[in-house]
Design a protein around this motif. Structure first.
Motif, PDB file in Angstrom:
ATOM      1  N   HIS A   1       0.855  -1.192   0.000  1.00  0.00           N
ATOM      2  CA  HIS A   1       0.000   0.000   0.000  1.00  0.00           C
ATOM      3  C   HIS A   1       0.891   1.241   0.000  1.00  0.00           C
ATOM      4  CE1 HIS A   1      -3.041  -2.883   1.182  1.00  0.00           C
ATOM      5  NE2 HIS A   1      -3.973  -1.952   1.303  1.00  0.00           N
ATOM      6  N   LEU A   2       0.465   2.264  -0.680  1.00  0.00           N
ATOM      7  CA  LEU A   2       1.245   3.512  -0.717  1.00  0.00           C
ATOM      8  C   LEU A   2       1.402   4.087   0.680  1.00  0.00           C
ATOM      9  CD1 LEU A   2      -0.102   5.574  -3.741  1.00  0.00           C
ATOM     10  CD2 LEU A   2       2.053   4.292  -3.576  1.00  0.00           C
ATOM     11  N   SER A   3       2.629   4.471   1.025  1.00  0.00           N
ATOM     12  CA  SER A   3       2.832   5.050   2.351  1.00  0.00           C
ATOM     13  C   SER A   3       2.690   6.570   2.336  1.00  0.00           C
ATOM     14  CB  SER A   3       4.183   4.637   2.914  1.00  0.00           C
ATOM     15  OG  SER A   3       5.207   4.937   1.999  1.00  0.00           O
ATOM     16  N   ASN A   4       2.628   7.154   1.151  1.00  0.00           N
ATOM     17  CA  ASN A   4       2.350   8.588   1.036  1.00  0.00           C
ATOM     18  C   ASN A   4       1.380   8.825  -0.106  1.00  0.00           C
ATOM     19  OD1 ASN A   4       4.059   9.782   3.029  1.00  0.00           O
ATOM     20  ND2 ASN A   4       5.821   9.309   1.731  1.00  0.00           N
TER      21      ASN A   4
ATOM     22  N   GLU B   1      -2.308   4.888   1.446  1.00  0.00           N
ATOM     23  CA  GLU B   1      -2.981   3.616   1.747  1.00  0.00           C
ATOM     24  C   GLU B   1      -3.762   3.046   0.569  1.00  0.00           C
ATOM     25  OE1 GLU B   1      -1.885   2.311   4.179  1.00  0.00           O
ATOM     26  OE2 GLU B   1      -1.666   3.705   5.856  1.00  0.00           O
TER      27      GLU B   1
ATOM     28  N   ALA C   1      -3.997   0.421  -2.263  1.00  0.00           N
ATOM     29  CA  ALA C   1      -3.403  -0.884  -2.550  1.00  0.00           C
ATOM     30  C   ALA C   1      -2.847  -0.878  -3.972  1.00  0.00           C
ATOM     31  CB  ALA C   1      -4.447  -1.983  -2.385  1.00  0.00           C
TER      32      ALA C   1
ATOM     33  N   ASN D   1       9.072   3.667   0.170  1.00  0.00           N
ATOM     34  CA  ASN D   1       8.719   2.263   0.395  1.00  0.00           C
ATOM     35  C   ASN D   1       7.232   2.101   0.700  1.00  0.00           C
ATOM     36  OD1 ASN D   1      11.356   1.663   0.039  1.00  0.00           O
ATOM     37  ND2 ASN D   1      11.808   1.321   2.207  1.00  0.00           N
ATOM     38  N   ALA D   2       6.710   0.987   0.258  1.00  0.00           N
ATOM     39  CA  ALA D   2       5.289   0.711   0.500  1.00  0.00           C
ATOM     40  C   ALA D   2       5.117   0.024   1.855  1.00  0.00           C
ATOM     41  CB  ALA D   2       4.752  -0.184  -0.608  1.00  0.00           C
ATOM     42  N   THR D   3       3.891  -0.003   2.327  1.00  0.00           N
ATOM     43  CA  THR D   3       3.545  -0.718   3.558  1.00  0.00           C
ATOM     44  C   THR D   3       2.794  -1.977   3.140  1.00  0.00           C
ATOM     45  OG1 THR D   3       2.912   1.511   4.237  1.00  0.00           O
ATOM     46  CG2 THR D   3       2.617  -0.227   5.859  1.00  0.00           C
TER      47      THR D   3
END
Ligand SMILES: Nc1ncnc2c1ncn2[C@@H]1O[C@H](COP(=O)(O)OP(=O)(O)OP(=O)(O)O)[C@@H](O)[C@H]1O
Ligand SMILES: [Mg+2]
Lengths: 595, 63
Positions: free
Chosen positions: A437-440, A466, A468, B32-34
């Protein structure tokens, strides 16, 4: 899932079931795609999750609930959360006025007279659940005219593998194949999203499931129609029962004033007060006052009295705060602010904050206690005014909060019942569900209109945090009236909450720091700060020049992000040929292996 | 989500002296992604699962 129904897919006839400690509901989605909650033979859509045995005869639902007065020891209630749990880890409190949970090996059982002419037998909670589900299945089959053999059932977000396994086994013994277990708040959100008028938009949703013996709040990011739970909060001692208690205490005190007897000290008196008090409480969700009538409350004395809504809301103020605290706690746990549960305000300097129309935020109130008008209005005052509070008293086309979970389950059931069990299991496997998921947020720089007539550059999100991956979004922007060469600057952005302090007024005498913590009034003596969301660029990704763009035309930006965070961007003026197209590589894999 | 979202705001003018060979400059990569769990429900998830299991992309899926 595979392209079509597998060759030997079983013939499922599936319903949706919500199974709560207090009530259960069954729902079905027909070929027309509409989910409907089914009434049982007594006409109930909220079927109390209660079984009672009288002379070997089994009573279920409302009939069983009535037995809490005459026959509490052979009446099993509030058992859902005991299923799949170790006896030592349960809270027996909700069962004080019905059959008590007992230890059977390490599991929970109830000692009840469930057959004629026999002593009590020990019935495990698994068996009780099977009997309850069998009754639900029977009611659904009778209503639909066809034997139900499968279901999607809702479970709390924090139910353990053991609890899930036990539920699946209990259902199987009742002749119900569990096609899938879905999380309650997700089913509740799906019930709203499945409405034909819903358009798929990216949104943040808070689902507050306010039940009878427990309450749960969740924050869900909905991106492109897919749901990710960001945080949850649970309170196992908060629910409609706490509100019932307010009513019980109020009327008991009134009765005591008249008769000098506390009706709560008599088991049957308390059971009557509880049952009738709950009905009074429900009536106060609709009317401004409600009456309680109990024949022979205690010592043969009849009791009748009225309470108005204002009085009730005053008495229940603290309990209402506990509900709103739980919801605020979930928002905090998600690392968010109530302001985030709002239309996304993109432009800080803008006086007229522009809100993205396709982005919205909702607070969905589900569960029986969500009928309470004061709870909805309290939430409306906590969240920004533009946030939709989806509850009967604040949103004219709100769905019945008691129906949401079962409806969502029925929608999912209709989506998957044509597939093979194996196919379903593969699709819900972490290999498929665990996703980057994108963090920004990712966005572009835009000019924000300013009162002064001047413009200053500002960040406007285009893909939300967030989301996906993979994800793809298409956005169009304006070009200035003069046209010419324009810059598309793609960057990551982060939101900040900016507090604007009002000019302090000279303070008058303070009362030595003493605060009236018990005050029911929510008067905020502090001067109101203005808090707002501001977006800032945090990391530049790329810049694109579009040359000689015609005045008044639009520029379309297509952003495509792969699962490995590689990115493709296309920007072109609408109506023109060509445009600029490029790709940004995936970042290097970091030492911990995450991408 | 193939339909375009229309934002009624204006792109900034190209700064004086901005220059790049093919009219674009790459300035960085994404953060980076989560790793998170998407809920396996609803029609959009089913499409995602189908793509993931068959390793297809969005555009292939639209065909
Ligand atoms: N119209 C109403 N107004 C106020 N409260 C109501 C109304 N209808 C139902 N309730 C309350 O809702 C509660 C039951 O909620 P719900 O059916 O969602 O519970 P559940 O999820 O089965 O229970 P639990 O939280 O115990 O697992 C009860 O306390 C009931 O009194
Ligand atoms: Mg519930």
């Amino acid at each position: 899932m595979s392209e079509g129904p597998a060759v030997n897919a079983a013939e499922w006839f599936a319903i949706g079931i919500s199974f709560g400690n207090s009530n259960s509901s069954i729902a079905y989605t027909g070929p027309d795609g509409k989910a409907e909650v089914i009434a049982n033979e007594e006409g109930d859509r909220q079927i109390p999750s209660i079984l009672s045995y009288v002379d070997g005869e089994e009573f279920h639902g409302t009939q069983a609930k009535l037995q809490l007065i005459r026959n509490p020891r052979d009446t099993v209630a509030y058992f859902r959360d005991y299923l799949g749990k170790d006896y030592t880890s349960i809270d027996p409190t909700p069962c004080h006025q019905s059959a008590h949970p007992q230890q059977s090996d390490s599991a929970v059982a109830f000692s009840i007279h469930d057959a004629n002419d026999e002593g009590p037998s020990s019935i495990t909670v698994s068996e009780i659940t099977t009997r309850h589900l069998r009754r639900l299945k029977q009611s659904a089959s009778d209503f639909l005219g066809k034997a139900v053999n499968a279901a999607v059932i809702t479970v709390p977000t924090n139910s353990s593998a053991a609890q899930r396994g036990a539920l699946i086994s209990s259902a199987k013994r009742a002749g119900i194949e569990v096609l899938q277990l879905v999380h309650e708040p997700v089913a509740e959100l799906m019930a709203y999203d499945a409405r034909p008028e819903t358009v798929v938009v990216d949104k943040l949703v808070v689902v507050a499931d306010l039940g009878g013996t427990r309450s749960d709040a969740s924050v869900i990011a909905s991106r492109g129609g897919m749901y990710t739970i960001l945080a949850t909060a649970h309170d196992y001692e908060l629910g409609g029962a706490n509100l019932d208690q307010i009513i019980i205490d109020h009327f008991a005190k009134e009765f005591m004033k008249k008769h000098q007897i506390d009706p709560r000290e008599n088991e049957r008196g308390l059971a009557k007060l509880k049952l009738e008090g709950e009905a009074t409480k429900k009536a106060l969700s609709l009317g401004t006052n409600a009456t309680l009538n109990i024949e022979s409350l205690t010592n043969g004395i009849d009791f009748s009295s009225t309470i108005n809504r204002t009085r009730y809301e005053l008495l229940a103020g603290k309990v209402f705060s506990q509900f709103t605290n739980l919801i605020e706690q979930a928002v905090k746990k998600a690392g968010l602010d109530v302001l985030d549960i709002n239309e996304v305000c993109g432009l800080s300097q803008a006086v007229h904050c522009y809100t993205r129309k396709t982005h919205e935020s909702q607070v969905i109130l589900s569960g029986g206690s969500s009928h309470t008008p004061k709870l909805a209005s309290r939430l409306q005052s906590i969240f920004p005014v533009t946030t939709k509070i989806l509850a009967p008293s604040t949103f004219p086309t709100a769905l019945n909060p008691s129906d949401l979970a079962a409806r969502g389950a029925a929608i999912q059931a209709s989506l998957i019942q044509e597939f093979d069990k194996e196919d379903i299991e593969q699709s819900i496997h972490p290999m498929v569900t665990v996703t980057p998921h994108l963090s920004n947020a990712i966005g572009v720089r835009l000019l924000s209109p300013s009162v002064l007539g001047e413009s200053s550059p500002d960040f406007q999100p285009l893909i939300d945090v967030e989301t996906a991956l993979p994800a793809r979004r298409v956005t169009q922007y304006r070009v200035s009236n003069t046209g010419g060469d324009v810059l598309v600057r793609v960057c990551e952005g982060v939101r900040e909450i900016k507090t604007i302090k009002p000019i302090p007024k000279p303070k008058e005498d303070t009362n030595g720091g003493e605060t009236d913590a018990d005050s029911e009034l929510e008067s905020d003596e502090e001067e109101e700060e203005i808090r707002q969301i501001v977006w800032n660029e945090s990391r530049p990704i790329a810049e694109i020049a579009l040359k000689d763009v015609k005045s008044g035309s639009k520029v379309e930006v297509v952003v495509n992000i792969n699962s490995d965070l590689g990115l493709q961007v296309t920007a072109r003026a609408i109506g023109s040929r060509g445009g600029v197209r490029f790709a940004v590589d995936a970042p290097n894999v970091t030492s911990d292996g995450s991408i | 989500m193939a339909t375009a979202e229309v934002i009624p705001l204006t792109l900034p003018p190209l700064p004086e002296g901005w220059n790049a060979e093919k009219d674009f400059k790459i300035l960085g990569t994404l953060s980076n992604a989560t790793q998170r769990n998407i809920e396996p429900v609803g029609p959009h998830f089913l499409a995602h699962a189908r793509r993931k299991r068959h390793r297809r992309t969005f555009s292939e899926d639209e065909r």
